[in-house]
Scaffold this active site. Structure first.
Site, PDB file in Angstrom:
ATOM      1  N   ASP A   6      39.224 -20.191  89.072  1.00 16.44           N
ATOM      2  CA  ASP A   6      40.485 -20.948  89.069  1.00 16.44           C
ATOM      3  C   ASP A   6      40.314 -22.334  89.699  1.00 16.44           C
ATOM      4  O   ASP A   6      41.191 -23.195  89.563  1.00 16.44           O
ATOM      5  CB  ASP A   6      41.597 -20.164  89.791  1.00 16.44           C
ATOM      6  CG  ASP A   6      41.291 -19.849  91.250  1.00 16.44           C
ATOM      7  OD1 ASP A   6      40.178 -20.158  91.728  1.00 16.44           O
ATOM      8  OD2 ASP A   6      42.184 -19.289  91.925  1.00 16.44           O
ATOM      9  N   TYR A  27      31.049 -27.946  93.291  1.00 15.36           N
ATOM     10  CA  TYR A  27      31.022 -26.606  92.695  1.00 15.36           C
ATOM     11  C   TYR A  27      32.006 -26.507  91.529  1.00 15.36           C
ATOM     12  O   TYR A  27      31.631 -26.133  90.407  1.00 15.36           O
ATOM     13  CB  TYR A  27      31.347 -25.540  93.750  1.00 15.36           C
ATOM     14  CG  TYR A  27      31.751 -24.205  93.147  1.00 15.36           C
ATOM     15  CD1 TYR A  27      30.818 -23.402  92.500  1.00 15.36           C
ATOM     16  CD2 TYR A  27      33.076 -23.753  93.205  1.00 15.36           C
ATOM     17  CE1 TYR A  27      31.195 -22.183  91.921  1.00 15.36           C
ATOM     18  CE2 TYR A  27      33.456 -22.544  92.637  1.00 15.36           C
ATOM     19  CZ  TYR A  27      32.511 -21.760  91.995  1.00 15.36           C
ATOM     20  OH  TYR A  27      32.875 -20.560  91.420  1.00 15.36           O
ATOM     21  N   LYS A  62      31.421 -25.977  87.471  1.00 16.86           N
ATOM     22  CA  LYS A  62      31.974 -24.855  86.694  1.00 16.86           C
ATOM     23  C   LYS A  62      32.857 -25.384  85.554  1.00 16.86           C
ATOM     24  O   LYS A  62      32.845 -24.845  84.445  1.00 16.86           O
ATOM     25  CB  LYS A  62      32.792 -23.926  87.610  1.00 16.86           C
ATOM     26  CG  LYS A  62      31.982 -23.129  88.605  1.00 16.86           C
ATOM     27  CD  LYS A  62      30.997 -22.145  87.985  1.00 16.86           C
ATOM     28  CE  LYS A  62      31.663 -20.974  87.314  1.00 16.86           C
ATOM     29  NZ  LYS A  62      30.675 -19.943  86.886  1.00 16.86           N
TER      30      LYS A  62
HETATM   31  P1  NAD Z   1      26.985 -14.985  94.037  1.00 14.47           P
HETATM   32  O1  NAD Z   1      26.592 -16.283  94.631  1.00 14.47           O
HETATM   33  O2  NAD Z   1      27.268 -13.827  94.917  1.00 14.47           O
HETATM   34  O3  NAD Z   1      25.862 -14.507  92.998  1.00 14.47           O
HETATM   35  C1  NAD Z   1      25.262 -15.384  92.100  1.00 14.47           C
HETATM   36  C2  NAD Z   1      24.073 -14.674  91.469  1.00 14.47           C
HETATM   37  O4  NAD Z   1      23.480 -15.581  90.499  1.00 14.47           O
HETATM   38  C3  NAD Z   1      22.968 -14.326  92.462  1.00 14.47           C
HETATM   39  O5  NAD Z   1      22.498 -13.015  92.223  1.00 14.47           O
HETATM   40  C4  NAD Z   1      21.878 -15.358  92.186  1.00 14.47           C
HETATM   41  O6  NAD Z   1      20.564 -14.894  92.484  1.00 14.47           O
HETATM   42  C5  NAD Z   1      22.067 -15.602  90.702  1.00 14.47           C
HETATM   43  N1  NAD Z   1      21.559 -16.915  90.276  1.00 14.47           N
HETATM   44  C6  NAD Z   1      21.785 -18.121  90.880  1.00 14.47           C
HETATM   45  N2  NAD Z   1      21.135 -19.085  90.218  1.00 14.47           N
HETATM   46  C7  NAD Z   1      20.498 -18.488  89.162  1.00 14.47           C
HETATM   47  C8  NAD Z   1      19.675 -18.977  88.114  1.00 14.47           C
HETATM   48  N3  NAD Z   1      19.357 -20.285  88.014  1.00 14.47           N
HETATM   49  N4  NAD Z   1      19.193 -18.099  87.211  1.00 14.47           N
HETATM   50  C9  NAD Z   1      19.497 -16.776  87.305  1.00 14.47           C
HETATM   51  N5  NAD Z   1      20.256 -16.264  88.298  1.00 14.47           N
HETATM   52  C10 NAD Z   1      20.754 -17.116  89.202  1.00 14.47           C
HETATM   53  O7  NAD Z   1      28.245 -15.307  93.095  1.00 14.47           O
HETATM   54  P2  NAD Z   1      29.525 -14.416  92.787  1.00 14.47           P
HETATM   55  O8  NAD Z   1      30.521 -14.609  93.860  1.00 14.47           O
HETATM   56  O9  NAD Z   1      29.085 -13.049  92.419  1.00 14.47           O
HETATM   57  O10 NAD Z   1      30.079 -15.168  91.490  1.00 14.47           O
HETATM   58  C11 NAD Z   1      29.675 -14.765  90.181  1.00 14.47           C
HETATM   59  C12 NAD Z   1      30.367 -15.644  89.160  1.00 14.47           C
HETATM   60  O11 NAD Z   1      31.778 -15.515  89.288  1.00 14.47           O
HETATM   61  C13 NAD Z   1      30.080 -17.133  89.327  1.00 14.47           C
HETATM   62  O12 NAD Z   1      29.940 -17.696  88.052  1.00 14.47           O
HETATM   63  C14 NAD Z   1      31.312 -17.676  90.049  1.00 14.47           C
HETATM   64  O13 NAD Z   1      31.513 -19.032  89.717  1.00 14.47           O
HETATM   65  C15 NAD Z   1      32.388 -16.792  89.467  1.00 14.47           C
HETATM   66  N6  NAD Z   1      33.567 -16.558  90.317  1.00 14.47           N
HETATM   67  C16 NAD Z   1      33.434 -16.133  91.608  1.00 14.47           C
HETATM   68  C17 NAD Z   1      34.566 -15.849  92.370  1.00 14.47           C
HETATM   69  C18 NAD Z   1      34.464 -15.356  93.794  1.00 14.47           C
HETATM   70  O14 NAD Z   1      35.491 -15.231  94.474  1.00 14.47           O
HETATM   71  N7  NAD Z   1      33.288 -15.012  94.294  1.00 14.47           N
HETATM   72  C19 NAD Z   1      35.841 -16.025  91.805  1.00 14.47           C
HETATM   73  C20 NAD Z   1      35.939 -16.500  90.485  1.00 14.47           C
HETATM   74  C21 NAD Z   1      34.803 -16.731  89.745  1.00 14.47           C
HETATM   75  O1  DAU Z   2      38.904 -19.334  93.789  1.00 16.10           O
HETATM   76  C1  DAU Z   2      37.718 -18.772  93.327  1.00 16.10           C
HETATM   77  C2  DAU Z   2      36.566 -19.223  94.199  1.00 16.10           C
HETATM   78  O2  DAU Z   2      36.687 -18.521  95.430  1.00 16.10           O
HETATM   79  C3  DAU Z   2      35.201 -18.967  93.577  1.00 16.10           C
HETATM   80  O3  DAU Z   2      35.077 -19.729  92.412  1.00 16.10           O
HETATM   81  C4  DAU Z   2      34.078 -19.320  94.561  1.00 16.10           C
HETATM   82  O4  DAU Z   2      32.814 -18.974  94.011  1.00 16.10           O
HETATM   83  C5  DAU Z   2      34.292 -18.526  95.840  1.00 16.10           C
HETATM   84  O5  DAU Z   2      33.315 -18.892  96.791  1.00 16.10           O
HETATM   85  C6  DAU Z   2      35.692 -18.786  96.392  1.00 16.10           C
HETATM   86  O6  DAU Z   2      35.811 -20.164  96.848  1.00 16.10           O
HETATM   87  P1  DAU Z   2      36.554 -20.528  98.203  1.00 16.10           P
HETATM   88  O7  DAU Z   2      36.090 -21.850  98.657  1.00 16.10           O
HETATM   89  O8  DAU Z   2      38.018 -20.317  98.065  1.00 16.10           O
HETATM   90  O9  DAU Z   2      35.987 -19.330  99.142  1.00 16.10           O
HETATM   91  P2  DAU Z   2      35.483 -19.311 100.656  1.00 16.10           P
HETATM   92  O10 DAU Z   2      35.298 -17.879 101.018  1.00 16.10           O
HETATM   93  O11 DAU Z   2      34.368 -20.251 100.912  1.00 16.10           O
HETATM   94  O12 DAU Z   2      36.760 -19.874 101.441  1.00 16.10           O
HETATM   95  C7  DAU Z   2      38.042 -19.278 101.326  1.00 16.10           C
HETATM   96  C8  DAU Z   2      39.012 -20.119 102.151  1.00 16.10           C
HETATM   97  O13 DAU Z   2      38.676 -19.961 103.537  1.00 16.10           O
HETATM   98  C9  DAU Z   2      38.933 -21.606 101.874  1.00 16.10           C
HETATM   99  O14 DAU Z   2      40.236 -22.161 101.960  1.00 16.10           O
HETATM  100  C10 DAU Z   2      38.047 -22.151 102.992  1.00 16.10           C
HETATM  101  C11 DAU Z   2      38.337 -21.207 104.144  1.00 16.10           C
HETATM  102  N1  DAU Z   2      37.223 -20.945 105.071  1.00 16.10           N
HETATM  103  C12 DAU Z   2      36.026 -20.543 104.563  1.00 16.10           C
HETATM  104  C13 DAU Z   2      34.959 -20.268 105.394  1.00 16.10           C
HETATM  105  C14 DAU Z   2      33.630 -19.850 104.826  1.00 16.10           C
HETATM  106  C15 DAU Z   2      37.418 -21.065 106.436  1.00 16.10           C
HETATM  107  O15 DAU Z   2      38.522 -21.405 106.908  1.00 16.10           O
HETATM  108  N2  DAU Z   2      36.367 -20.796 107.262  1.00 16.10           N
HETATM  109  C16 DAU Z   2      35.127 -20.402 106.795  1.00 16.10           C
HETATM  110  O16 DAU Z   2      34.198 -20.185 107.626  1.00 16.10           O
END
Ligand code: NAD
Ligand code: DAU
Length: 354
Positions: free
Chosen positions: A136, A160, A164
């Site tokens: 999002d 980032y 995306k």
């Molecule tokens: P993550 O960072 O936990 O995992 C990413 C994985 O991708 C890892 O296993 C890493 O080794 C692999 N990777 C990185 N670079 C690579 C490359 N060049 N080739 C092959 N593998 C590679 O990420 P996540 O939180 O599991 O997110 C997964 C997907 O979901 C991402 O595309 C992210 O943008 C999306 N997403 C995440 C969230 C969230 O809250 N975590 C929310 C919405 C969307």
């Molecule tokens: O919205 C989806 C996204 O959510 C994904 O696309 C990203 O991959 C995922 O990392 C996440 O992004 P955020 O930046 O929202 O997540 P993060 O856990 O880093 O931070 C969540 C919120 O908390 C954000 O407002 C920043 C704040 N934060 C984060 C950290 C790590 C803090 O206040 N302190 C911290 O130490």
């Protein structure tokens, strides 16, 4: 009509959401296919998260260490395993890292997605579907009211989210220009087991457990919408099976919370479930306001009525149930957290996946 696939390529399957997805899909009674997990094993990729799957799934699970930017390796894995669908999770995913050093984000998220799309196009018609997992954050930041819909214009604010957004546009272009059968989903913040402890929730759980400061950026009043990770997995699978070709879907938990509320809830749960701090004080006393994240998006909120209306998807977990399950998971998997944070883990990867 429900689409059926036999050989799924899951990119980034050793990461947080990818590993949960693979675990979840093998539990589904209607899934009889094979999963090829293609992952570079960056710091965020943890084969430990799938150790039991590697043992129990037998030939239905294959791990291939590889980089999605490596065209020869991607083409080879598509060919060797007769892949008929790609589910593209792999990415550099942490906003703070993208601010400090964007290079890998541009490379993996943009060039990597392009490389996969090219390879997918080359392997048609055997390859029948490409699902792109996105965020999002491509929509930017909301004020106090309103929601992101699938029609909201893109306005990414961090390296980032810009990377995306770029990958989303490439997916769209490959569908519009070459007719590649794609679907795309934009999801809100996930939480749950196996999340690398640099992200807000696992970082706060582990710090609060260990009596360390809980660094809240700025006021702590920024708002995120939280979704339990397996609910994201079920949404993805519903889209892969039944989503409109070329369509995009927003996925969210309808659980808007300030960061402070999240951290206070973690503190309260740990005060109830874990031994008290040596100081005897409640864990909320560890909350420390630190310098804000540059370009910190104020609020994310998702209108997910399209996936609810068209595909009948609903999340199974509420914020309360999912959050309690998450805290309990970390409390009972401290060895996982220790391993992924330690040098031992890096050595383990080197020994097993040289
Ligand atoms: P993550 O960072 O936990 O995992 C990413 C994985 O991708 C890892 O296993 C890493 O080794 C692999 N990777 C990185 N670079 C690579 C490359 N060049 N080739 C092959 N593998 C590679 O990420 P996540 O939180 O599991 O997110 C997964 C997907 O979901 C991402 O595309 C992210 O943008 C999306 N997403 C995440 C969230 C969230 O809250 N975590 C929310 C919405 C969307
Ligand atoms: O919205 C989806 C996204 O959510 C994904 O696309 C990203 O991959 C995922 O990392 C996440 O992004 P955020 O930046 O929202 O997540 P993060 O856990 O880093 O931070 C969540 C919120 O908390 C954000 O407002 C920043 C704040 N934060 C984060 C950290 C790590 C803090 O206040 N302190 C911290 O130490």
């Amino acid at each position: 009509m429900t689409r059926t696939f036999h050989n799924l390529l899951v990119t980034g399957g050793a990461g947080f959401i990818g590993a949960n997805f693979i675990r979840w899909l093998f539990e589904q009674p209607d899934f009889h296919g094979r999963i090829i997990n293609f992952d570079k094993l960056t710091y965020a990729g943890n084969p430990l998260s799938l150790l039991d799957i590697a043992e129990t799934a037998g030939p239905r699970y294959v791990f291939v260490k590889g980089d999605i930017c490596d065209s020869a390796a991607v083409n080879q894995v598509l060919e060797a395993h007769q892949v008929d669908a790609i589910l593209h999770f792999a990415a550099e995913s942490h906003v703070d890292r993208s601010i400090a050093r964007p290079d890998d984000f541009i490379r993996t998220n943009i060039v990597g997605t392009y490389t996969l799309l090219q390879a997918a196009q080359k392997h048609r018609p055997h390859l029948r579907h490409f699902h792109h997992i996105s965020t999002d954050e491509v929509f930017g930041s909301l004020g106090p009211s309103g929601f992101f819909t699938e029609e909201t214009p893109y306005a990414p604010n961090s390296p980032y989210s810009a990377s995306k957004a770029s990958s989303d546009h490439l997916v769209r272009a490959y569908h519009e220009t070459y007719g590649l059968p794609t679907t795309l989903s934009n999801c809100s913040n996930n939480y749950g087991p196996y999340q690398f402890p640099e992200k807000l929730i696992p970082l706060m759980i582990l710090n609060a457990l260990e009596g360390k400061p809980l660094p809240v950026y700025g006021s702590g009043l920024n708002i995120r919408d939280w979704l339990y990770v397996t609910d994201h997995c079920s949404a993805i699978w519903r889209i892969v099976q039944e989503g409109g070709v070329g369509a995009t879907y927003n996925i969210g938990g309808e659980n808007e919370l300030t960061n402070l509320a999240v951290v206070e809830k973690i503190c309260a749960l740990l005060d109830a479930k874990a031994p008290p701090l040596p100081s005897g004080k409640p864990r909320s006393s560890l909350i420390t306001h630190v310098q804000d994240r540059p370009g910190h998006d104020q609020r994310y909120a998702i209108d997910c009525s399209r996936i609810q209306r068209e595909l009948g998807w609903r999340p199974a977990q509420t914020w309360e149930t999912g959050f309690e399950a998450t805290v309990e998971w970390y409390l009972t998997h401290l060895e996982w957290a220790d391993s992924v944070r330690s040098g031992d883990y890096q050595q383990w990867v080197a020994e097993h996946y040289a």
